[in-house]
Write a protein that holds these residues in place. Sequence first.
Motif, PDB file in Angstrom:
ATOM      1  N   ARG A 104       0.863  -1.323  -0.171  1.00 40.41           N
ATOM      2  CA  ARG A 104      -0.279   0.053  -0.056  1.00 40.41           C
ATOM      3  C   ARG A 104       0.862   1.335  -0.133  1.00 40.41           C
ATOM      4  O   ARG A 104       0.454   2.173  -0.795  1.00 40.41           O
ATOM      5  N   ASP A 105       2.220   0.969   0.536  1.00 38.43           N
ATOM      6  CA  ASP A 105       2.743   2.366   0.784  1.00 38.43           C
ATOM      7  C   ASP A 105       3.506   2.701  -0.682  1.00 38.43           C
ATOM      8  O   ASP A 105       3.592   3.842  -1.117  1.00 38.43           O
ATOM      9  N   VAL A 106       4.223   1.387  -1.042  1.00 40.44           N
ATOM     10  CA  VAL A 106       4.380   1.642  -2.688  1.00 40.44           C
ATOM     11  C   VAL A 106       3.265   2.205  -3.741  1.00 40.44           C
ATOM     12  O   VAL A 106       3.709   3.009  -4.247  1.00 40.44           O
ATOM     13  N   ALA A 107       2.416   1.646  -3.624  1.00 42.97           N
ATOM     14  CA  ALA A 107       1.410   1.786  -4.462  1.00 42.97           C
ATOM     15  C   ALA A 107       0.783   3.515  -4.400  1.00 42.97           C
ATOM     16  O   ALA A 107       0.790   4.174  -5.268  1.00 42.97           O
ATOM     17  N   ALA A 108       0.733   4.071  -3.187  1.00 45.00           N
ATOM     18  CA  ALA A 108       0.612   5.523  -2.821  1.00 45.00           C
ATOM     19  C   ALA A 108       1.478   6.364  -3.310  1.00 45.00           C
ATOM     20  O   ALA A 108       1.164   7.147  -3.995  1.00 45.00           O
ATOM     21  N   LYS A 109       2.749   5.836  -3.272  1.00 43.27           N
ATOM     22  CA  LYS A 109       3.825   6.852  -3.513  1.00 43.27           C
ATOM     23  C   LYS A 109       3.839   6.691  -5.373  1.00 43.27           C
ATOM     24  O   LYS A 109       4.357   7.726  -5.886  1.00 43.27           O
ATOM     25  N   LEU A 110       3.424   5.647  -5.580  1.00 43.68           N
ATOM     26  CA  LEU A 110       3.586   5.452  -7.503  1.00 43.68           C
ATOM     27  C   LEU A 110       2.361   5.850  -7.866  1.00 43.68           C
ATOM     28  O   LEU A 110       1.956   5.973  -9.326  1.00 43.68           O
ATOM     29  N   GLY A 111       1.177   6.134  -7.005  1.00 43.73           N
ATOM     30  CA  GLY A 111      -0.147   6.536  -7.930  1.00 43.73           C
ATOM     31  C   GLY A 111      -0.927   5.367  -8.378  1.00 43.73           C
ATOM     32  O   GLY A 111      -1.395   5.383  -9.349  1.00 43.73           O
ATOM     33  N   LEU A 112      -0.535   4.093  -7.886  1.00 43.02           N
ATOM     34  CA  LEU A 112      -1.163   2.753  -8.431  1.00 43.02           C
ATOM     35  C   LEU A 112      -2.386   2.617  -7.885  1.00 43.02           C
ATOM     36  O   LEU A 112      -2.423   2.405  -6.492  1.00 43.02           O
ATOM     37  N   PRO A 113      -3.594   2.255  -8.237  1.00 38.49           N
ATOM     38  CA  PRO A 113      -4.844   1.824  -7.577  1.00 38.49           C
ATOM     39  C   PRO A 113      -4.569   0.196  -7.401  1.00 38.49           C
ATOM     40  O   PRO A 113      -3.931  -0.496  -7.997  1.00 38.49           O
ATOM     41  N   LEU A 114      -5.153   0.109  -6.121  1.00 37.14           N
ATOM     42  CA  LEU A 114      -5.339  -1.666  -5.737  1.00 37.14           C
ATOM     43  C   LEU A 114      -6.679  -2.021  -5.317  1.00 37.14           C
ATOM     44  O   LEU A 114      -7.302  -1.259  -5.006  1.00 37.14           O
ATOM     45  N   PRO A 115      -6.894  -3.346  -5.712  1.00 33.96           N
ATOM     46  CA  PRO A 115      -8.171  -3.901  -5.331  1.00 33.96           C
ATOM     47  C   PRO A 115      -8.171  -4.057  -3.925  1.00 33.96           C
ATOM     48  O   PRO A 115      -7.401  -4.130  -3.077  1.00 33.96           O
ATOM     49  N   ASN A 116      -9.600  -4.040  -3.527  1.00 30.78           N
ATOM     50  CA  ASN A 116      -9.973  -4.362  -2.158  1.00 30.78           C
ATOM     51  C   ASN A 116     -10.794  -5.638  -2.011  1.00 30.78           C
ATOM     52  O   ASN A 116     -11.068  -5.867  -0.721  1.00 30.78           O
ATOM     53  N   GLU A 117     -10.881  -6.490  -2.798  1.00 33.33           N
ATOM     54  CA  GLU A 117     -11.452  -7.616  -3.095  1.00 33.33           C
ATOM     55  C   GLU A 117     -10.505  -8.634  -3.602  1.00 33.33           C
ATOM     56  O   GLU A 117      -9.817  -8.274  -4.716  1.00 33.33           O
ATOM     57  N   PRO A 118     -10.576 -10.094  -3.249  1.00 31.67           N
ATOM     58  CA  PRO A 118      -9.728 -10.933  -3.962  1.00 31.67           C
ATOM     59  C   PRO A 118     -10.343 -11.617  -5.265  1.00 31.67           C
ATOM     60  O   PRO A 118     -11.588 -10.840  -5.504  1.00 31.67           O
ATOM     61  N   ASP A 119      -9.572 -11.897  -6.148  1.00 34.47           N
ATOM     62  CA  ASP A 119     -10.285 -12.091  -7.388  1.00 34.47           C
ATOM     63  C   ASP A 119     -10.942 -13.713  -7.462  1.00 34.47           C
ATOM     64  O   ASP A 119     -11.199 -14.270  -6.316  1.00 34.47           O
ATOM     65  N   GLU A 120     -11.632 -13.993  -8.499  1.00 33.28           N
ATOM     66  CA  GLU A 120     -12.650 -15.085  -8.601  1.00 33.28           C
ATOM     67  C   GLU A 120     -11.946 -16.395  -8.038  1.00 33.28           C
ATOM     68  O   GLU A 120     -12.600 -17.153  -7.147  1.00 33.28           O
ATOM     69  N   GLN A 121     -10.804 -16.420  -8.711  1.00 30.29           N
ATOM     70  CA  GLN A 121      -9.815 -17.927  -8.195  1.00 30.29           C
ATOM     71  C   GLN A 121      -9.880 -17.713  -6.942  1.00 30.29           C
ATOM     72  O   GLN A 121      -9.907 -19.192  -6.125  1.00 30.29           O
ATOM     73  N   GLN A 122      -9.178 -16.904  -6.109  1.00 33.51           N
ATOM     74  CA  GLN A 122      -9.006 -16.794  -4.747  1.00 33.51           C
ATOM     75  C   GLN A 122     -10.349 -16.882  -3.894  1.00 33.51           C
ATOM     76  O   GLN A 122     -10.331 -17.400  -2.801  1.00 33.51           O
ATOM     77  N   ARG A 123     -11.293 -16.448  -4.410  1.00 34.17           N
ATOM     78  CA  ARG A 123     -12.675 -16.646  -3.527  1.00 34.17           C
ATOM     79  C   ARG A 123     -12.956 -17.926  -3.525  1.00 34.17           C
ATOM     80  O   ARG A 123     -13.541 -18.612  -2.662  1.00 34.17           O
ATOM     81  N   THR A 124     -12.682 -18.740  -4.564  1.00 33.67           N
ATOM     82  CA  THR A 124     -13.028 -20.195  -4.837  1.00 33.67           C
ATOM     83  C   THR A 124     -12.155 -20.905  -3.877  1.00 33.67           C
ATOM     84  O   THR A 124     -12.820 -21.890  -2.959  1.00 33.67           O
ATOM     85  N   TRP A 125     -10.875 -20.668  -3.585  1.00 36.15           N
ATOM     86  CA  TRP A 125     -10.105 -21.299  -2.730  1.00 36.15           C
ATOM     87  C   TRP A 125     -10.567 -20.953  -1.308  1.00 36.15           C
ATOM     88  O   TRP A 125     -10.404 -21.724  -0.277  1.00 36.15           O
ATOM     89  N   LEU A 126     -11.184 -19.791  -1.115  1.00 31.55           N
ATOM     90  CA  LEU A 126     -11.348 -19.350   0.316  1.00 31.55           C
ATOM     91  C   LEU A 126     -12.537 -20.154   0.746  1.00 31.55           C
ATOM     92  O   LEU A 126     -12.973 -20.628   1.870  1.00 31.55           O
ATOM     93  N   ALA A 127     -13.618 -20.304  -0.467  1.00 30.18           N
ATOM     94  CA  ALA A 127     -14.836 -21.031  -0.244  1.00 30.18           C
ATOM     95  C   ALA A 127     -14.425 -22.624   0.064  1.00 30.18           C
ATOM     96  O   ALA A 127     -14.967 -23.160   1.057  1.00 30.18           O
TER      97      ALA A 127
END
Length: 277
Positions: free
Chosen positions: A118-141
Amino acid sequence: MRPRPPVQGRGIISGTGLVVLCLAATLVALLLPVLSYLGRSDEDGSDGGVDVLNAQSVVTPYGPLSALDQEFVTKVRLAGLWELPAGVQAEEKGTTDAVRTAGRHLVDGHTFLDERARDVAAKLGLPLPNEPDEQQRTWLAELDAARGRAFDWTFANTLRVAHGRVFSLVAQVRAGTRNSLVRALADDANSTVLDHIRVLEATGLVDYDALARELATGGPPSSTRSTAPPGLTGDPGTVVPLSPPPDPDPNPTDPDPNPNPDPSYSLPPAATSPPSS
């Protein structure tokens, strides 16, 4: 008058001319594949790797930022979005000390890495996701549904496959990035991922035969290359910090002797995976 002797053939119909012609034809045959390859390289840019790299990079105060650099920062964030909750589950549902310890390593490691990303992204102006992707949600399920030893096995093997795939991406970024922030993040990610690989293997539940097949068929993490520069923005949006749930303190009046435990505490005793059948 005596008849003149016939004139001997000259030029390309002579013996010497035929030899020269054959040599010329051979030379042309040898050169054609080379010229064809060079022509294709010019068309697809395969010999212009530096130009392609520069076209996919943007200038930042910390050095050029490539599309792969941006993807790496995003993947560090995505990893935390599902591996930290998976670690919490392992702490709560694991049936052995080794599984619960592995869970704690994941929670500590990704809490640390997420703060860094988050610190690196803020300094570089990169947006980041707040939710896992579909594959990751499958693994969590799958982890949510598993209980007992089935949970232990699913946790150890699913997380080991995921870490094995991301390990190659970390190495690639660390070897080639020109951005100092990304380079430092790759150092931290390399140490953390290796720690997680070791502690997952120390559970004694990793099926190495299945792991090898999975990595061979699945390949490295997907990385869709964009022909456009990474999308920097002045306002990357709100990125929610990751943090483990509060740990109930049986003695709330007593001060916590170590409120920020070092994630590099000792691994559980080394163990081997079950023998392959």
